[in-house]
Design a protein around this motif. Structure first.
Motif, PDB file in Angstrom:
ATOM      1  N   ALA A 119      -4.622  68.473  26.875  1.00  0.00           N
ATOM      2  CA  ALA A 119      -3.771  67.871  25.840  1.00  0.00           C
ATOM      3  C   ALA A 119      -2.538  68.738  25.600  1.00  0.00           C
ATOM      4  N   ALA A 120      -2.738  70.045  25.542  1.00  0.00           N
ATOM      5  CA  ALA A 120      -1.608  70.959  25.337  1.00  0.00           C
ATOM      6  C   ALA A 120      -0.631  70.899  26.513  1.00  0.00           C
ATOM      7  N   ALA A 121      -1.152  70.798  27.728  1.00  0.00           N
ATOM      8  CA  ALA A 121      -0.282  70.711  28.905  1.00  0.00           C
ATOM      9  C   ALA A 121       0.578  69.442  28.856  1.00  0.00           C
ATOM     10  N   PHE A 122      -0.017  68.341  28.407  1.00  0.00           N
ATOM     11  CA  PHE A 122       0.778  67.119  28.279  1.00  0.00           C
ATOM     12  C   PHE A 122       1.807  67.234  27.162  1.00  0.00           C
ATOM     13  N   MET A 123       1.520  68.019  26.128  1.00  0.00           N
ATOM     14  CA  MET A 123       2.528  68.256  25.086  1.00  0.00           C
ATOM     15  C   MET A 123       3.710  69.039  25.661  1.00  0.00           C
ATOM     16  N   VAL A 124       3.408  69.985  26.530  1.00  0.00           N
ATOM     17  CA  VAL A 124       4.478  70.707  27.221  1.00  0.00           C
ATOM     18  C   VAL A 124       5.279  69.724  28.075  1.00  0.00           C
ATOM     19  N   GLY A 125       4.582  68.766  28.695  1.00  0.00           N
ATOM     20  CA  GLY A 125       5.264  67.737  29.481  1.00  0.00           C
ATOM     21  C   GLY A 125       6.236  66.930  28.645  1.00  0.00           C
ATOM     22  N   ILE A 126       5.865  66.640  27.404  1.00  0.00           N
ATOM     23  CA  ILE A 126       6.776  65.928  26.493  1.00  0.00           C
ATOM     24  C   ILE A 126       8.040  66.764  26.283  1.00  0.00           C
ATOM     25  N   GLY A 127       7.834  68.039  26.015  1.00  0.00           N
ATOM     26  CA  GLY A 127       8.977  68.933  25.806  1.00  0.00           C
ATOM     27  C   GLY A 127       9.877  69.020  27.040  1.00  0.00           C
ATOM     28  N   LEU A 128       9.258  69.120  28.208  1.00  0.00           N
ATOM     29  CA  LEU A 128      10.044  69.194  29.447  1.00  0.00           C
ATOM     30  C   LEU A 128      10.825  67.903  29.687  1.00  0.00           C
ATOM     31  N   ALA A 129      10.219  66.769  29.405  1.00  0.00           N
ATOM     32  CA  ALA A 129      10.914  65.494  29.577  1.00  0.00           C
ATOM     33  C   ALA A 129      12.125  65.407  28.651  1.00  0.00           C
ATOM     34  N   ILE A 130      11.954  65.849  27.425  1.00  0.00           N
ATOM     35  CA  ILE A 130      13.052  65.801  26.461  1.00  0.00           C
ATOM     36  C   ILE A 130      14.162  66.773  26.844  1.00  0.00           C
ATOM     37  N   THR A 150      12.345  59.000  28.668  1.00  0.00           N
ATOM     38  CA  THR A 150      11.627  58.497  27.497  1.00  0.00           C
ATOM     39  C   THR A 150      10.262  57.952  27.879  1.00  0.00           C
ATOM     40  N   GLU A 151      10.219  57.223  28.982  1.00  0.00           N
ATOM     41  CA  GLU A 151       8.948  56.649  29.425  1.00  0.00           C
ATOM     42  C   GLU A 151       7.959  57.744  29.829  1.00  0.00           C
ATOM     43  N   ALA A 152       8.434  58.759  30.522  1.00  0.00           N
ATOM     44  CA  ALA A 152       7.565  59.868  30.917  1.00  0.00           C
ATOM     45  C   ALA A 152       7.039  60.597  29.683  1.00  0.00           C
ATOM     46  N   ALA A 153       7.895  60.787  28.678  1.00  0.00           N
ATOM     47  CA  ALA A 153       7.458  61.444  27.444  1.00  0.00           C
ATOM     48  C   ALA A 153       6.407  60.596  26.733  1.00  0.00           C
ATOM     49  N   GLY A 154       6.597  59.285  26.748  1.00  0.00           N
ATOM     50  CA  GLY A 154       5.607  58.389  26.130  1.00  0.00           C
ATOM     51  C   GLY A 154       4.264  58.447  26.834  1.00  0.00           C
ATOM     52  N   LEU A 155       4.281  58.509  28.156  1.00  0.00           N
ATOM     53  CA  LEU A 155       3.034  58.613  28.911  1.00  0.00           C
ATOM     54  C   LEU A 155       2.335  59.940  28.629  1.00  0.00           C
ATOM     55  N   CYS A 156       3.121  61.001  28.535  1.00  0.00           N
ATOM     56  CA  CYS A 156       2.545  62.308  28.186  1.00  0.00           C
ATOM     57  C   CYS A 156       1.971  62.288  26.775  1.00  0.00           C
ATOM     58  N   LEU A 157       2.636  61.588  25.865  1.00  0.00           N
ATOM     59  CA  LEU A 157       2.143  61.475  24.493  1.00  0.00           C
ATOM     60  C   LEU A 157       0.786  60.783  24.450  1.00  0.00           C
ATOM     61  N   ALA A 158       0.647  59.694  25.196  1.00  0.00           N
ATOM     62  CA  ALA A 158      -0.635  58.969  25.224  1.00  0.00           C
ATOM     63  C   ALA A 158      -1.742  59.872  25.772  1.00  0.00           C
ATOM     64  N   ALA A 159      -1.472  60.541  26.873  1.00  0.00           N
ATOM     65  CA  ALA A 159      -2.492  61.410  27.470  1.00  0.00           C
ATOM     66  C   ALA A 159      -2.836  62.567  26.533  1.00  0.00           C
ATOM     67  N   SER A 160      -1.822  63.174  25.932  1.00  0.00           N
ATOM     68  CA  SER A 160      -2.065  64.295  25.024  1.00  0.00           C
ATOM     69  C   SER A 160      -2.889  63.874  23.823  1.00  0.00           C
ATOM     70  N   THR A 161      -2.567  62.725  23.264  1.00  0.00           N
ATOM     71  CA  THR A 161      -3.293  62.233  22.097  1.00  0.00           C
ATOM     72  C   THR A 161      -4.765  62.033  22.403  1.00  0.00           C
ATOM     73  N   PHE A 162      -5.059  61.330  23.477  1.00  0.00           N
ATOM     74  CA  PHE A 162      -6.445  60.976  23.753  1.00  0.00           C
ATOM     75  C   PHE A 162      -7.253  62.133  24.340  1.00  0.00           C
ATOM     76  N   PHE A 163      -6.620  63.022  25.112  1.00  0.00           N
ATOM     77  CA  PHE A 163      -7.353  64.200  25.588  1.00  0.00           C
ATOM     78  C   PHE A 163      -7.678  65.142  24.432  1.00  0.00           C
TER      79      PHE A 163
END
Length: 173
Positions: free
Chosen positions: A17-28, A44-57
């Motif tokens: 989940a933390a790694a996907f949060m980093v992915g959100i930051g990198l996308a932005i 934006t779409e990549a950040a949204g996908l990372c958000l979904a994965a981070s939330t549920f993981f």
């Protein structure tokens, strides 16, 4: 043995989940740098996908750590002898609902792969990829609920209730 495996599994879910949060930051940051250089980057779409994965993981890890919001308006007013039964019922209900959800989200991911569904944005990513992350995250939460239900049935105090005060390694007699 199984306790250690489950604890490492929940911890791994938290790190993923933390790694996907980093992915959100990198996308932005990529989008910002692209705009500064006059290049349009649709992240934006990549950040949204990372958000979904981070939330549920993060759900199973947070549940295990007692980080989910819990409202005790009714449970705190019950006689002590009824509380444990109500906790078991709540955990059983959570197990059923989350397991049902996990089954159907996994089924959705499989259908998306079978029908080759792709996202409508510029990224055009196959939908089954983010849906698989969501399905795994929800399945991890279902495992955490089952783990907690077994713990409660063995006589343990709810570990999600007061994480600083409850011992996580052995049931209370």
């Amino acid at each position: 043995m199984i306790r250690g495996v489950l604890d490492r599994f929940y911890e791994a879910c938290g790190y993923i989940a933390a790694a996907f949060m980093v992915g959100i930051g990198l996308a932005i940051v990529t989008q910002i740098v692209g705009r500064m250089r006059g290049v349009t980057v649709d992240a934006t779409e990549a950040a949204g996908l990372c958000l979904a994965a981070s939330t549920f993981f993060g759900l199973a890890h947070t549940f295990r750590r007692g980080g989910h919001v819990r409202i005790n308006l009714i449970v705190d007013r019950l006689p002590q002898r009824w509380r444990h039964g109500v906790e078991i019922f709540n955990c059983l209900l959570g197990t059923v609902v989350v397991s049902f959800l996990a089954w159907h989200v996994a089924s959705l991911a499989l259908q998306s792969r079978e029908f080759n569904d792709v996202s409508p944005g510029l990224l055009a990513m196959p939908f089954w990829i983010p849906q698989t992350g969501v399905a795994i995250g929800i399945a991890a939460l279902a495992i955490a609920f089952i783990d907690e239900l077994i713990w409660l049935l063995a006589g343990g105090k709810p570990r999600y209730e007061a994480p600083d005060e409850v011992e996580l390694d052995r049931p209370v007699a």
